[in-house]
Design a protein around this motif. Structure first.
Motif, PDB file in Angstrom:
ATOM      1  N   ARG A 132     -48.115 -62.270 -70.144  1.00  0.00           N
ATOM      2  CA  ARG A 132     -48.835 -61.810 -71.338  1.00  0.00           C
ATOM      3  C   ARG A 132     -49.104 -62.964 -72.303  1.00  0.00           C
ATOM      4  N   PRO A 236     -43.166 -59.631 -74.436  1.00  0.00           N
ATOM      5  CA  PRO A 236     -44.128 -58.547 -74.695  1.00  0.00           C
ATOM      6  C   PRO A 236     -43.639 -57.522 -75.712  1.00  0.00           C
ATOM      7  N   SER A 237     -42.340 -57.231 -75.692  1.00  0.00           N
ATOM      8  CA  SER A 237     -41.816 -56.198 -76.591  1.00  0.00           C
ATOM      9  C   SER A 237     -41.941 -56.590 -78.059  1.00  0.00           C
ATOM     10  N   HIS A 239     -44.474 -58.115 -79.251  1.00  0.00           N
ATOM     11  CA  HIS A 239     -45.893 -58.148 -79.589  1.00  0.00           C
ATOM     12  C   HIS A 239     -46.579 -56.808 -79.319  1.00  0.00           C
ATOM     13  N   GLN A 241     -46.637 -54.973 -76.667  1.00  0.00           N
ATOM     14  CA  GLN A 241     -47.290 -54.904 -75.361  1.00  0.00           C
ATOM     15  C   GLN A 241     -46.405 -54.175 -74.363  1.00  0.00           C
ATOM     16  N   SER A 242     -47.027 -53.473 -73.422  1.00  0.00           N
ATOM     17  CA  SER A 242     -46.282 -52.802 -72.364  1.00  0.00           C
ATOM     18  C   SER A 242     -45.779 -53.823 -71.359  1.00  0.00           C
ATOM     19  N   GLU A 243     -44.771 -53.441 -70.597  1.00  0.00           N
ATOM     20  CA  GLU A 243     -44.197 -54.331 -69.607  1.00  0.00           C
ATOM     21  C   GLU A 243     -45.059 -54.438 -68.356  1.00  0.00           C
ATOM     22  N   ILE A 247     -53.710 -55.656 -69.783  1.00  0.00           N
ATOM     23  CA  ILE A 247     -53.876 -55.799 -71.234  1.00  0.00           C
ATOM     24  C   ILE A 247     -55.206 -56.482 -71.478  1.00  0.00           C
ATOM     25  N   GLU A 248     -55.676 -56.420 -72.689  1.00  0.00           N
ATOM     26  CA  GLU A 248     -56.918 -57.108 -73.012  1.00  0.00           C
ATOM     27  C   GLU A 248     -56.699 -58.603 -72.953  1.00  0.00           C
TER      28      GLU A 248
END
Length: 249
Positions: A132, A236-237, A239, A241-243, A247-248
């Motif tokens: 990520r 990721p956590s 920010h 974001q999923s694990e 993602i974009e």
């Protein structure tokens, strides 16, 4: 290097022929320290991960060096006609990763242990998914590679590569075959995990061992990129974001 493992006729020959036939003219491998890939025995290959095509490229590199890689592969891919047949016959291992199906299928760790016991090599992406990190540096790792190595007493060899993003960008759906892309590999020395051996394998120990593996991968990538990675590894956590999943960019 041409080893007995790749001399024996197998379905992997056909898979390699297809991969090199499709991509051979579009990639140029440059591998630093290929001699660090052992000729025999079980070990874990731990690469960085930032493109969907990484497993194919890493597999091609290892095949060129004379070893047949085994990957832990999403079980859903084995249900695809033809694709599933090739995956099974080439020794890839189906694993369920989440949900109720995971309780019925083999776990990634159990599958990897079987590969290790058979004196084969297993490719484990410590990050678990595409990084990520916005600049594609290795992010926070998961403990699968460390656990397999410590439980089975086998080495972890860190591998960094750079260049596959030009062949197929992160989350891209198409491969760029219009030009030849140099892809650089740096194969590191086995990660020294001796400080963790003989101790109870708990989450704290695995976290420390995993960070040491991620540090070794990152150090090799810094050599390839000629740049320094961020002081703090992307988490990721922190920010939102999923694990897993896309993602974009």
């Amino acid at each position: 290097m041409a080893l007995k493992e790749t001399r024996r006729p197998s379905i992997f020959w056909l898979m390699a022929w297809v991969c090199f036939g499709l991509l051979g003219g579009s990639v140029k491998f440059r591998v630093a320290h290929p001699e660090r890939i052992p000729e025999r025995g079980a070990f874990v290959i731990a690469p960085n991960h930032y493109s969907e095509i990484d497993p194919v490229i890493v597999g091609m590199m290892l095949y060129r060096l004379g070893r047949i890689p085994r990957f832990l592969t999403k079980a859903s891919l084995f249900k695809i006609p033809v694709v599933g047949w090739f995956l099974r016959r080439s020794g890839q291992v189906p694993v369920e990763r989440a949900g109720s199906a995971a309780a019925k299928g083999p776990s990634p760790l159990a599958a990897a242990r079987e590969i290790a016991r058979a004196e084969r090599i297993v490719v484990v992406y410590p990050e678990g998914t595409l990084t990520r990190d916005p600049d594609m540096w290795p992010m926070r790792g998961k403990n699968g590679a460390a656990r397999i190595a410590l439980e089975q007493g086998i080495p972890v060899i860190p591998v960094a590569h750079w260049g596959t993003q030009a062949l197929m960008g992160r989350y891209a759906k198409k491969i760029n075959l219009l030009r030849r892309h140099p892809i650089d590999f740096a194969i590191g020395k086995p990660v020294d995990l001796s400080e963790f051996e003989g101790k109870p394998i708990d989450q704290h120990l695995l976290a420390d061992a995993t960070e040491k593996i991620m540090g070794a991968i990152t150090a090799e990538l810094e050599k390839l990129r000629g740049d320094k990675a961020p002081a703090h590894r992307w988490d990721p956590s922190l920010h939102g974001q999923s694990e897993t999943g896309r993602i974009e960019p």
